[in-house]
Design an enzyme around this catalytic site. Structure first.
Site, short mmCIF file in Angstrom:
data_model
loop_
_atom_site.label_atom_id
_atom_site.label_comp_id
_atom_site.label_asym_id
_atom_site.label_seq_id
_atom_site.Cartn_x
_atom_site.Cartn_y
_atom_site.Cartn_z
N CYS A 73 10.06 -15.57 -3.09
CA CYS A 73 10.76 -16.46 -4.02
C CYS A 73 11.48 -15.64 -5.09
O CYS A 73 10.89 -14.76 -5.72
CB CYS A 73 9.77 -17.40 -4.70
SG CYS A 73 10.55 -18.34 -6.05
N CYS A 133 7.52 -22.92 -7.70
CA CYS A 133 8.41 -23.05 -8.86
C CYS A 133 9.76 -23.70 -8.53
O CYS A 133 10.57 -23.93 -9.43
CB CYS A 133 8.65 -21.68 -9.50
SG CYS A 133 9.86 -20.66 -8.61
N CYS A 187 10.96 -22.85 -3.16
CA CYS A 187 9.62 -22.33 -3.41
C CYS A 187 8.65 -23.48 -3.71
O CYS A 187 8.93 -24.32 -4.57
CB CYS A 187 9.65 -21.37 -4.60
SG CYS A 187 8.01 -20.81 -5.14
N ARG A 221 25.44 -2.57 13.92
CA ARG A 221 26.79 -2.03 13.98
C ARG A 221 27.16 -1.44 15.34
O ARG A 221 28.23 -0.89 15.50
CB ARG A 221 26.99 -0.97 12.89
CG ARG A 221 26.82 -1.56 11.50
CD ARG A 221 27.14 -0.53 10.42
NE ARG A 221 26.69 -0.98 9.12
CZ ARG A 221 27.32 -1.87 8.37
NH1 ARG A 221 28.43 -2.43 8.80
NH2 ARG A 221 26.83 -2.22 7.19
N ILE A 247 15.95 6.08 24.35
CA ILE A 247 14.75 6.22 23.53
C ILE A 247 13.50 5.85 24.33
O ILE A 247 12.47 6.51 24.25
CB ILE A 247 14.88 5.34 22.26
CG1 ILE A 247 16.01 5.88 21.39
CG2 ILE A 247 13.57 5.27 21.50
CD1 ILE A 247 16.42 4.94 20.27
N ALA A 263 17.16 0.67 13.99
CA ALA A 263 17.33 -0.47 14.90
C ALA A 263 17.30 -0.07 16.38
O ALA A 263 16.88 -0.85 17.23
CB ALA A 263 18.64 -1.18 14.59
N CYS A 310 9.83 -16.82 -8.85
CA CYS A 310 8.51 -16.39 -9.34
C CYS A 310 7.91 -15.23 -8.57
O CYS A 310 6.82 -14.76 -8.91
CB CYS A 310 7.54 -17.58 -9.34
SG CYS A 310 7.07 -18.13 -7.68
N THR A 312 16.06 -2.23 20.21
CA THR A 312 17.02 -2.91 21.10
C THR A 312 16.42 -3.13 22.49
O THR A 312 16.71 -4.14 23.13
CB THR A 312 18.34 -2.12 21.21
OG1 THR A 312 18.06 -0.76 21.53
CG2 THR A 312 19.12 -2.16 19.91
N HIS A 353 12.95 -1.38 4.26
CA HIS A 353 13.80 -2.57 4.13
C HIS A 353 13.01 -3.87 4.16
O HIS A 353 13.59 -4.94 4.33
CB HIS A 353 14.88 -2.57 5.25
CG HIS A 353 15.92 -1.50 5.06
ND1 HIS A 353 16.77 -1.09 6.06
CD2 HIS A 353 16.25 -0.75 3.97
CE1 HIS A 353 17.57 -0.12 5.61
NE2 HIS A 353 17.27 0.09 4.35
ZN LIG Z 1 8.75 -19.52 -6.91
#
Ligand SMILES: [Zn+2]
Length: 251
Positions: free
Chosen positions: A132, A160, A157, A37, A241, A25, A135, A29, A124
């Protein structure tokens, strides 16, 4: 002292042939996206936001999902632009040195800055896509957010009727094994691992540093706070950074 370390790290980058970069992260920034955190972090200032990020609560409670959709609409990431740190990593790729770019971030600012998609490993996931839970359908997040703007507080969704969530790894959600395996593989292939803007406390980031080191890579950490892996590093650069990464990555 610090400028000596920057010079040393720049020399190592110049000598390296397969640099693997791991970002967290802290690299975003400067683009106006808060970390989680840190002192100004999302969860530090609003602990309730952490519940929205927990899979079990999200799936069980429509009120959590409605709050999550409102928060997604307001995310700073939609207008954020890549900063000098991101652009430094594009230069590293243009120099032919970037083997892979592993990121804990979900903002896609590395891709937007100009790094090639095939070099980026998003451990991540990405907030720019919805998934969804019924499905597995994946759709652009902006299409779903438009439905929220049009009045659907918890859009289902279209295929579905299942629960939609951002295609990111929530607390309590399993990581994608193939993605993690790829991150560990490139870490073993690195001759230099550059860890930027991550406190290196949570898996898989925490495991990538020792993996690279065990395979013989030099380890350089750039972060404005101490990290859990500072003891494993050949150099720890504690500072801005946006200033130091361009200095390290420039030809
Ligand atoms: Zn779905």
């Amino acid at each position: 002292m610090s400028s000596d370390l920057v010079t040393l790290a720049k020399t190592w980058v110049a000598q390296a042939r397969r640099v693997v970069v791991l970002t967290g992260a802290g690299i975003s920034t400067d683009s106006g996206i808060p970390d989680f955190r840190g002192p100004q972090g999302v969860w530090t200032k609003n602990p309730a936001a952490e519940a929205q990020a927990t899979l079990q609560h999200y799936l069980a409670d429509p009120a959590v999902r409605r709050a999550a959709w409102r928060a997604r609409l307001e995310s700073a990431a939609w207008t954020a632009q890549p900063n000098r740190g991101h652009r430094a990593l594009v230069e590293l790729e243009q120099r032919g040195k970037l083997h892979a770019l592993i990121t804990q971030n979900i903002d896609e600012l590395h891709r937007i800055a100009g790094n090639s998609a095939q070099r980026i490993i998003e451990v991540h996931g990405t907030m720019r896509r919805a998934m969804c839970w019924g499905c597995g359908l994946r759709t652009p997040m902006q299409e779903v957010l438009q439905r929220v703007r049009d009045g659907e507080a918890d859009p289902a969704c279209p295929s579905c009727g299942g629960i939609l969530k951002s295609d990111t790894i929530s607390f309590g959600q399993a990581l994608v094994p193939e993605v993690i395996e790829r991150a560990m593989t490139v870490a073993r292939e690195a001759d230099l691992l550059l860890a930027v803007g991550s406190t290196l406390q949570v898996f898989p980031a925490a495991g990538i540093v020792p993996q690279a080191r065990a395979a013989g890579a030099r380890i350089v950490i750039v972060n404005d706070q101490p990290t859990a892996m500072d003891d494993l590093a050949d150099a720890v650069l504690r500072g801005p950074i946006g200033e130091w990464l361009p200095a390290i990555c420039a030809a």
